[in-house]
Design a protein around this motif. Structure first.
Motif, PDB file in Angstrom:
ATOM      1  N   GLU A 256      -3.639 -39.238  15.713  1.00 38.68           N
ATOM      2  CA  GLU A 256      -2.400 -38.468  15.520  1.00 38.68           C
ATOM      3  C   GLU A 256      -2.365 -37.255  16.439  1.00 38.68           C
ATOM      4  N   LEU A 257      -3.502 -36.600  16.555  1.00 39.22           N
ATOM      5  CA  LEU A 257      -3.577 -35.431  17.422  1.00 39.22           C
ATOM      6  C   LEU A 257      -3.411 -35.833  18.879  1.00 39.22           C
TER       7      LEU A 257
ATOM      8  N   ALA B 246      -9.655 -24.885  11.608  1.00 35.03           N
ATOM      9  CA  ALA B 246     -10.975 -25.445  11.871  1.00 35.03           C
ATOM     10  C   ALA B 246     -10.862 -26.822  12.509  1.00 35.03           C
ATOM     11  N   LEU B 247      -9.903 -27.608  12.048  1.00 37.13           N
ATOM     12  CA  LEU B 247      -9.716 -28.945  12.594  1.00 37.13           C
ATOM     13  C   LEU B 247      -9.306 -28.873  14.050  1.00 37.13           C
ATOM     14  N   ALA B 248      -8.351 -28.008  14.361  1.00 40.37           N
ATOM     15  CA  ALA B 248      -7.908 -27.866  15.746  1.00 40.37           C
ATOM     16  C   ALA B 248      -9.041 -27.373  16.627  1.00 40.37           C
ATOM     17  N   ARG B 249      -9.875 -26.525  16.073  1.00 37.52           N
ATOM     18  CA  ARG B 249     -10.983 -25.948  16.841  1.00 37.52           C
ATOM     19  C   ARG B 249     -12.053 -26.992  17.125  1.00 37.52           C
ATOM     20  N   ASP B 250     -12.250 -27.880  16.189  1.00 38.12           N
ATOM     21  CA  ASP B 250     -13.374 -28.801  16.291  1.00 38.12           C
ATOM     22  C   ASP B 250     -13.026 -30.208  16.761  1.00 38.12           C
ATOM     23  N   VAL B 251     -11.759 -30.464  17.110  1.00 34.19           N
ATOM     24  CA  VAL B 251     -11.403 -31.834  17.442  1.00 34.19           C
ATOM     25  C   VAL B 251     -11.549 -32.109  18.933  1.00 34.19           C
ATOM     26  N   ALA B 252     -12.083 -33.275  19.262  1.00 32.25           N
ATOM     27  CA  ALA B 252     -12.094 -33.774  20.626  1.00 32.25           C
ATOM     28  C   ALA B 252     -11.841 -35.267  20.547  1.00 32.25           C
TER      29      ALA B 252
END
Length: 262
Positions: A32-33, A61-67
């Motif tokens: 989704e991102l 936190a999710l935005a910071r940690d997503v790749a």
């Protein structure tokens, strides 16, 4: 006027920690991102962040940690983004477009996870490298503004990928009009940026002369008379100029001859 950054903690420059974070996060599948970033869909991004349990803190936190590991994502036809393994959401949107929607998504990601401005993908590229390589001048400007707001503008501009190249090298390679615009902006932000050379010794000036980008070479010299003129294999920017035998290239190099090392 430079903004007061006292309330904005500096971004991390810990390369090892960053590499470990990218390697760990590359295994996270967030289609989704990826879709929101690659399509410039701000509403989709907002919905994705807000649906996570825990509210705003968890979303941040999710935005910071997503790749994103593209090999594990959905078919490329659905997500046509020129990214590589370890790309963060900011890498994806930076490379994907330059229109309003993409800029809005990038700005929202920066609000949630500013440290992604200095994050490196599997090739060592920052989001700025990706934006400049794609010719997304508006996106590059936005990323620079965001980094300046937290006192990390110069650090971001001077970050080098695994080839040792900065975003300036990518700007020199770009098409003439867009390339000139991005070179002007990068050099106006850091007048000594053209002193940073790639791992093989290639300077931005050498690259400009070898690509016949005479106007860009003139801009580089006008910003810094002490810029590097080095090239690979012990060459300097005069070597491709001689090979081209272009009078305008010689004129450019004569203007800046004091900066050359023979």
């Amino acid at each position: 006027m430079e903004q007061n950054n006292s309330s904005r903690p500096p971004l991390s420059h810990d390369t090892k920690a960053n590499d470990e974070r990218v390697q760990h996060l590359a295994a996270v599948r967030r289609p989704e991102l990826l879709r929101a970033a690659s399509s410039g869909d701000l509403q989709l991004l907002v919905e994705f962040l807000s649906k996570e349990d825990g509210g705003p803190a968890a979303a941040a936190a999710l935005a910071r940690d997503v790749a994103i590991l593209l090999e594990e994502a959905q078919p490329p036809a659905l997500y046509p983004s020129p990214t590589t393994e370890g790309s963060s959401a900011l890498h994806v949107v930076a490379a994907s477009g330059d229109r309003k929607g993409y800029l809005q998504v990038a700005e929202e990601i920066c609000k949630k996870a500013r440290q992604l401005l200095l994050a490196c993908d599997g090739n060592g590229d920052t989001p700025l490298h990706c934006a400049v390589r794609a010719g997304n001048a508006e996106m590059a400007s936005l990323l620079i503004r965001q980094a300046n707001c937290c006192g990390e503008g110069k650090a971001m501009l001077r970050m080098q990928n695994k080839r040792g190249e900065t975003a300036l090298h990518e700007a020199v390679r770009a098409s003439h009009r867009i390339g000139m615009r991005m070179v002007e902006e990068l050099m106006s932000q850091d007048k000594e940026l053209a002193r940073v050379v790639a791992r093989d010794g290639t300077s931005a000036l050498y690259l400009a002369t070898s690509l016949h980008h005479t106007d860009i070479a003139q801009v580089l010299i006008s910003h810094d008379r002490e810029l590097s003129s080095s090239g690979p294999n012990g060459q300097n920017a005069l070597h491709p100029a001689v090979l081209h035998s272009k009078s305008e290239v010689f004129l450019t190099l004569n203007i800046g001859i004091c900066c050359f090392v023979f």
